[in-house]
Scaffold this motif. Sequence first.
Motif, PDB file in Angstrom:
ATOM      1  N   GLU A  43      45.487  27.213  49.466  1.00 29.73           N
ATOM      2  CA  GLU A  43      45.226  26.150  50.561  1.00 29.73           C
ATOM      3  C   GLU A  43      45.569  26.552  51.875  1.00 29.73           C
ATOM      4  N   SER A  44      46.566  27.452  51.874  1.00 27.90           N
ATOM      5  CA  SER A  44      46.810  28.091  53.204  1.00 27.90           C
ATOM      6  C   SER A  44      45.951  29.144  53.806  1.00 27.90           C
ATOM      7  N   ASN A  45      45.205  29.534  52.981  1.00 25.65           N
ATOM      8  CA  ASN A  45      44.241  30.912  53.098  1.00 25.65           C
ATOM      9  C   ASN A  45      42.784  30.492  52.775  1.00 25.65           C
ATOM     10  N   PRO A  46      41.945  29.765  53.135  1.00 29.12           N
ATOM     11  CA  PRO A  46      40.783  29.347  52.629  1.00 29.12           C
ATOM     12  C   PRO A  46      39.749  30.522  52.865  1.00 29.12           C
ATOM     13  N   GLU A  47      39.989  31.742  53.303  1.00 26.71           N
ATOM     14  CA  GLU A  47      39.128  32.888  52.982  1.00 26.71           C
ATOM     15  C   GLU A  47      39.415  33.615  52.017  1.00 26.71           C
ATOM     16  N   GLN A  48      40.634  33.160  51.066  1.00 31.15           N
ATOM     17  CA  GLN A  48      40.748  34.119  50.144  1.00 31.15           C
ATOM     18  C   GLN A  48      39.752  33.489  48.907  1.00 31.15           C
ATOM     19  N   PRO A  49      39.262  34.464  48.189  1.00 38.95           N
ATOM     20  CA  PRO A  49      37.980  34.027  47.207  1.00 38.95           C
ATOM     21  C   PRO A  49      38.833  33.335  45.795  1.00 38.95           C
ATOM     22  N   ARG A  50      38.270  32.516  45.333  1.00 38.59           N
ATOM     23  CA  ARG A  50      38.902  31.535  44.224  1.00 38.59           C
ATOM     24  C   ARG A  50      39.034  32.436  43.032  1.00 38.59           C
ATOM     25  N   LYS A  51      40.189  32.138  42.324  1.00 38.39           N
ATOM     26  CA  LYS A  51      40.182  33.005  41.316  1.00 38.39           C
ATOM     27  C   LYS A  51      39.426  32.360  39.883  1.00 38.39           C
ATOM     28  N   VAL A  52      38.874  33.331  39.183  1.00 35.32           N
ATOM     29  CA  VAL A  52      37.928  32.786  38.182  1.00 35.32           C
ATOM     30  C   VAL A  52      38.306  33.314  36.910  1.00 35.32           C
ATOM     31  N   GLU A  53      38.339  32.354  35.966  1.00 32.81           N
ATOM     32  CA  GLU A  53      38.819  32.720  34.598  1.00 32.81           C
ATOM     33  C   GLU A  53      37.710  33.487  33.904  1.00 32.81           C
ATOM     34  N   LEU A  54      38.096  34.884  33.668  1.00 30.22           N
ATOM     35  CA  LEU A  54      37.183  35.449  32.856  1.00 30.22           C
ATOM     36  C   LEU A  54      37.025  35.467  31.332  1.00 30.22           C
ATOM     37  N   GLN A  55      35.985  35.823  30.540  1.00 32.68           N
ATOM     38  CA  GLN A  55      35.740  35.697  29.134  1.00 32.68           C
ATOM     39  C   GLN A  55      36.530  36.926  28.402  1.00 32.68           C
ATOM     40  N   PRO A  56      36.828  36.896  27.445  1.00 28.50           N
ATOM     41  CA  PRO A  56      37.434  38.227  26.947  1.00 28.50           C
ATOM     42  C   PRO A  56      36.287  39.165  26.715  1.00 28.50           C
ATOM     43  N   CYS A  57      36.713  40.450  26.930  1.00 26.04           N
ATOM     44  CA  CYS A  57      35.992  41.688  26.379  1.00 26.04           C
ATOM     45  C   CYS A  57      35.696  41.763  25.009  1.00 26.04           C
ATOM     46  N   PRO A  58      35.019  42.348  24.386  1.00 26.30           N
ATOM     47  CA  PRO A  58      34.721  42.885  23.113  1.00 26.30           C
ATOM     48  C   PRO A  58      35.599  43.634  22.480  1.00 26.30           C
ATOM     49  N   CYS A  59      36.329  44.267  23.284  1.00 23.46           N
ATOM     50  CA  CYS A  59      37.546  45.099  23.019  1.00 23.46           C
ATOM     51  C   CYS A  59      38.827  44.399  22.605  1.00 23.46           C
TER      52      CYS A  59
ATOM     53  N   ASN B  42      21.426  40.930  41.461  1.00 21.69           N
ATOM     54  CA  ASN B  42      22.289  40.701  42.794  1.00 21.69           C
ATOM     55  C   ASN B  42      21.218  40.060  43.695  1.00 21.69           C
ATOM     56  N   GLY B  43      19.927  40.367  43.610  1.00 16.61           N
ATOM     57  CA  GLY B  43      18.975  39.818  44.581  1.00 16.61           C
ATOM     58  C   GLY B  43      19.259  40.426  45.767  1.00 16.61           C
ATOM     59  N   TYR B  44      19.501  41.602  45.981  1.00 18.86           N
ATOM     60  CA  TYR B  44      19.766  42.216  47.157  1.00 18.86           C
ATOM     61  C   TYR B  44      20.477  41.569  48.161  1.00 18.86           C
ATOM     62  N   ALA B  45      21.484  40.636  47.627  1.00 25.79           N
ATOM     63  CA  ALA B  45      22.592  40.135  48.486  1.00 25.79           C
ATOM     64  C   ALA B  45      23.474  41.133  49.168  1.00 25.79           C
ATOM     65  N   THR B  46      23.988  40.675  50.341  1.00 26.26           N
ATOM     66  CA  THR B  46      24.757  41.602  51.168  1.00 26.26           C
ATOM     67  C   THR B  46      26.114  41.177  51.273  1.00 26.26           C
ATOM     68  N   GLU B  47      26.208  39.915  50.995  1.00 23.56           N
ATOM     69  CA  GLU B  47      27.574  39.181  50.923  1.00 23.56           C
ATOM     70  C   GLU B  47      28.446  39.620  49.985  1.00 23.56           C
ATOM     71  N   HIS B  48      29.646  40.057  50.018  1.00 26.83           N
ATOM     72  CA  HIS B  48      30.699  40.578  48.851  1.00 26.83           C
ATOM     73  C   HIS B  48      30.813  39.191  47.806  1.00 26.83           C
ATOM     74  N   GLU B  49      31.035  38.066  48.517  1.00 24.58           N
ATOM     75  CA  GLU B  49      31.261  36.793  47.654  1.00 24.58           C
ATOM     76  C   GLU B  49      30.175  36.375  46.709  1.00 24.58           C
ATOM     77  N   ILE B  50      29.103  36.600  47.232  1.00 23.57           N
ATOM     78  CA  ILE B  50      28.050  36.242  46.387  1.00 23.57           C
ATOM     79  C   ILE B  50      27.671  37.309  45.296  1.00 23.57           C
ATOM     80  N   THR B  51      27.887  38.550  45.576  1.00 23.85           N
ATOM     81  CA  THR B  51      27.881  39.704  44.529  1.00 23.85           C
ATOM     82  C   THR B  51      28.850  39.357  43.370  1.00 23.85           C
TER      83      THR B  51
END
Length: 83
Positions: free
Chosen positions: A6-22, A56-65
């Motif tokens: 909330e205090s830093n809207p520039e910070q990317p949101r944390k995404v829950e990642l699915q487990p790796c096959p390992c 990636n479709g040639y995206a240049t923005e880090h957040e999109i990638t």
Amino acid sequence: MSEQQESNPEQPRKVELQPCPCGKTPGGLLIEMPERAKYGAAMGDCCGMWIVEFRNGYATEHEITLKRAQDAWNNAPRPSSLD
């Protein structure tokens, strides 16, 4: 939403990642992609043994990638093991 987000809207949101096959759930993804590339590769920071290719479709923005890599990781079919 956490107080830090909330205090830093520039910070990317944390995404829950699915487990790796390992068997581990990665804390983040390592993304390999030449600048302005159409495709990239993402691997979990857990083992580096399983790689998911994403468009990636040639995206240049880090957040999109990052979002495209996370979506590809989470939606990829999982093998039963890495053997």
